[in-house]
Design an enzyme around this catalytic site. Structure first.
Site, short mmCIF file in Angstrom:
data_model
loop_
_atom_site.label_atom_id
_atom_site.label_comp_id
_atom_site.label_asym_id
_atom_site.label_seq_id
_atom_site.Cartn_x
_atom_site.Cartn_y
_atom_site.Cartn_z
CG ASP A 184 44.45 -76.35 100.58
OD1 ASP A 184 44.30 -77.52 100.19
OD2 ASP A 184 45.32 -75.59 100.12
CD GLU A 202 48.03 -79.07 96.38
OE1 GLU A 202 49.08 -79.24 95.75
OE2 GLU A 202 47.19 -78.23 96.04
CD GLU A 203 45.63 -74.90 95.53
OE1 GLU A 203 46.63 -74.67 94.83
OE2 GLU A 203 44.58 -75.40 95.08
CG HIS A 221 44.03 -72.22 91.05
ND1 HIS A 221 45.32 -72.02 91.49
CD2 HIS A 221 43.66 -73.42 91.57
CE1 HIS A 221 45.71 -73.05 92.22
NE2 HIS A 221 44.72 -73.92 92.27
ZN ZN Z 1 45.03 -75.80 93.04
ZN ZN Z 2 44.33 -78.83 93.64
#
Ligand code: ZN
Ligand code: ZN
Length: 391
Positions: free
Chosen positions: A80, A138-139, A364
């Site tokens: 993702d 996953e986030e 990020h």
């Molecule tokens: Zn991340």
């Molecule tokens: Zn990651």
């Protein structure tokens, strides 16, 4: 004898890089990884693997059977992207405004497909099964749990788990393989402070939830400083605060959010006890009331010492031009922790930053990008580690 996975991963570099850049150009948010999963399924199909799609909504699972019987090793790669407007200016920058692969999961997916190719060409040497898991969301949105609910840890049940992260907190050439806790348990908190609103010029007729919140934020920082052993790790971060609309009005409510990170259950329990005591007593002392809601997102990622020692040994023998760190930990979190709670494994970090080339923005960040040579390290070490457990 161990195959020369570094050389093989190098041979496949343009394949890995092309895939990574394609995923980067077309990033997809959590549980919307339809295009990505389609490419993953297409590539795995080309290898003649038995695949299942739609696991945990958009996840893909493939079984790679060695020629001899043996244990099952689960390899997990996340797919993702994040809701971030990319600012890298790279030729392969996101074509979808506001969505970006700013964590490196594009690279993880590309590594997973490269590992599948390498291992398939070594099938005759493998005793056991490789379960390749391409995970959505996953986030912080529950991708691992949704794949587990769809049975990813059954039929066949893995004996070992392996996962990796391309890591910009480390330079290209540094590999971190640490036993024990490596990533933190994560909680989200939401605090609601209510007071009594009023006129900004008549504070004595109100109970100001903004001032109370300011003291709550400050006092929460005393938990790690004064209630947790200095030899333990913990984080309390207040990251949002909302209250008030006008310069001359004391608002009745303030809302705050933040995160708590810990490695050990006892530390977390003590921290949460103090958390509730502080918000209630500090707000109460200022004539306000505070309520909090805690949402537990992930347990800590704990590397099995024995499996980790084997991965360290492989990293030393395989990646001779790399530096191996054996004590690196991060307060970041990972939903791989859920799978590793059930099946022992090792989660390792592949250094991917390159300061000279400006490729050292943190995960990020809108300018996050990696030194793509790290893809070779990740592919080679993952393939070699998987092979090690199927000898
Ligand atoms: Zn991340
Ligand atoms: Zn990651």
């Amino acid at each position: 004898m161990m195959a020369d996975f570094v050389n093989e991963a190098q041979q496949l570099f343009s394949y890995t890089q092309e895939l990574r850049r394609d995923f980067h150009r077309f990033p997809e948010l959590a549980f919307q990884e339809f295009r990505t999963a389609g490419i993953v399924a297409r590539e795995l199909n080309k290898l003649g693997l038995e695949i299942s799609t739609g696991i945990g909504k958009t996840g893909v699972v493939a079984l790679l059977e060695g020629e001899k019987p043996g244990p099952v090793v689960l390899l997990r790669f996340d797919m993702d992207a994040l809701p971030i407007l990319e600012e890298t200016g790279a030729p392969y920058a996101s074509q979808t405004s506001g969505v970006m692969h700013a964590c490196g999961h594009d690279g993880h997916t590309a590594i997973g497909l490269t590992v599948a190719r390498m291992l398939q060409s070594h099938r005759e040497e493998l005793a056991g099964t490789v379960k390749l898991v391409f995970q959505p969301a996953e986030e912080g949105l529950g991708g691992a749990e949704s794949m587990m609910a769809d049975g990813v840890l059954q039929n066949p049940r893995p004996d070992y788990t392996l996962a990796l992260h391309l890591w910009n907190e480390a330079p290209f050439g540094r590999i971190s393989v640490t036993p024990g806790p490596v990533m933190a348990a994560a909680d989200i908190f939401r605090i609601h402070v209510s007071g009594k609103g009023g006129h900004g010029a008549a504070p004595h007729l109100a109970f100001d939830p903004l001032l109370a919140s300011a003291h709550v934020i400050t006092t929460l920082q005393s938990i790690v400083a004064r209630n947790i052993s200095p030899l333990k790790s913990a984080v309390v971060s207040v990251t949002t605060i909302h209250g008030g609309e006008a310069f001359n009005v004391i608002p009745p409510h303030v809302k705050m959010e933040g995160t708590i990170r810990t490695f050990e259950a006892e530390v977390r329990t003590r921290l949460l006890e103090r958390f509730y005591e502080i918000i209630q007593s500090v707000a109460g002392g200022m004539g306000c009331q505070a309520e909090a809601e805690i949402i537990h997102i992930t347990p800590p990622v704990i590397n099995d010492p024995n499996i980790t020692r084997q991965v360290q040994k492989i990293a030393r023998e395989l990646l001779t031009d790399c530096e191996l760190a054996t004590d690196y930990r991060t307060m970041g979190s990972e939903d791989m922790a859920f799978m590793m709670q059930e099946i022992p494994g090792c989660y390792f970090f592949i250094g991917s930053a390159n300061a000279e080339r400006g490729l050292n923005y943190p995960h990020h960040h809108p300018k996050f990008d990696i030194d793509e040579r790290a893809l070779v390290h990740g592919s080679a070490l993952m393939a070699a580690a998987a092979t090690n457990f199927l000898k």
